[in-house]
Design a protein around this motif. Sequence first.
Motif, mmCIF file in Angstrom:
data_model
loop_
_atom_site.group_PDB
_atom_site.id
_atom_site.type_symbol
_atom_site.label_atom_id
_atom_site.label_comp_id
_atom_site.label_asym_id
_atom_site.label_seq_id
_atom_site.Cartn_x
_atom_site.Cartn_y
_atom_site.Cartn_z
ATOM 1 N N ASP A 120 0.701 -1.208 -0.064
ATOM 2 C CA ASP A 120 -0.009 0.108 -0.091
ATOM 3 C C ASP A 120 0.896 1.252 -0.037
ATOM 4 N N HIS A 121 2.209 1.420 -0.217
ATOM 5 C CA HIS A 121 2.949 2.436 -0.297
ATOM 6 C C HIS A 121 3.878 2.183 -1.525
ATOM 7 N N PRO A 122 4.205 3.361 -2.155
ATOM 8 C CA PRO A 122 4.959 3.316 -3.500
ATOM 9 C C PRO A 122 6.393 3.433 -2.996
ATOM 10 N N TRP A 123 6.934 2.428 -2.446
ATOM 11 C CA TRP A 123 8.316 2.350 -1.857
ATOM 12 C C TRP A 123 9.056 1.064 -2.081
ATOM 13 N N PRO A 142 7.777 8.107 -6.250
ATOM 14 C CA PRO A 142 6.933 9.430 -6.471
ATOM 15 C C PRO A 142 7.561 10.727 -5.866
ATOM 16 N N ASP A 143 8.358 10.585 -5.135
ATOM 17 C CA ASP A 143 9.227 11.540 -4.337
ATOM 18 C C ASP A 143 10.489 11.764 -4.835
#
Length: 347
Positions: A255-258, A304-305
């Motif tokens: 659930d995280h773009p990591w 994304p960051d």
Amino acid sequence: MSRLPSESELRRTGATIAAAQAACGAIPWDVAGDTAGKVDPWDHVEAAMGLLATGFDDEAAAAYDFLARTQRADGSWPVEWRLGEDGTPRVVDAGFDTNLTGYVAVGIWHHWRTRGEVHAVKAWWPMVRTALDAVVALQLPSGAIAWATGEYGPAAHGLLAGTSCLHLALRCGAVLGDVVGDPRPDWRRAAGRIAAVVAARPDDPRVFDPKPRYSMEWYYPVLGGALRGPAAHDRIEARWEEFVVPGLGIHCVDDHPWVTGAETCELALALTALDRRAEAARLVADMQHLRDEDGSYWTGYVYPDDARWPIERSTWTAAAVILATQVLADRAVLVGASNHARMFGNT
């Protein structure tokens, strides 16, 4: 660098682990960052394997000697130490986690398969025997291993990833017992019970506390050898698109773009167990964006960051890269990822 690291590049990576090691032999999580000074027994063992695989034999031996000196009477180690400014470890979490305790058997097995030094196995055998006896004592009626114990007794459930990893540890420990002339058929039986429950009831909340958001829960049944054959392929395929990010690695959580380097390399090892070497090599090459110029590895990346996170270069990530790369290059024994015929013979 979108390729597998060379042997000289891996040697530089091993040197960053060696440079982080304290004089007492403890290997902290981090080369220099947010978690500098934190030590836990599982990641310490992983880092020790990385040291041995890159030729830092004395440093690896010092890491195992540290564990031998600090093992508690019940066979376990604390969940976490912190290194003081003088390099002295201080217990900050005195809990007993079964997976953190049992993993030492994998490290000593790796040392034996890499160096073939029976005298070293004999020196560390009492530590392995006491640790795995403590683990087996916490096997639940289901076959899962209680993930922890403490003041109020053992946990009522296992963790799927941790129990799967303990399957590997028990198989490694049983082989070491044969090496030193102290056979442990009880450990093999315990591993067999783990394999049976992982195959039959991996998603049963009455057996395993569910942690489905973590990629480790997805691939560890394969990585630890508890799940094999078509069922292992099916498990990998079922969530591939949820976790794998082409060109970057794999998500730590769904659930995280990591993406995280250690999980990516562990999945690569699991794929190697299934003879999916091309996919495994692609993953290890893809995560090389986490390599620092000194040869260490950042733990993860929030894409994304365009940001490294956490702000740490973790010794255990570096070790995972070393082990996965050497396995893919056929320069090392397989740790946690081979078919059992190659890994354990007919045991």
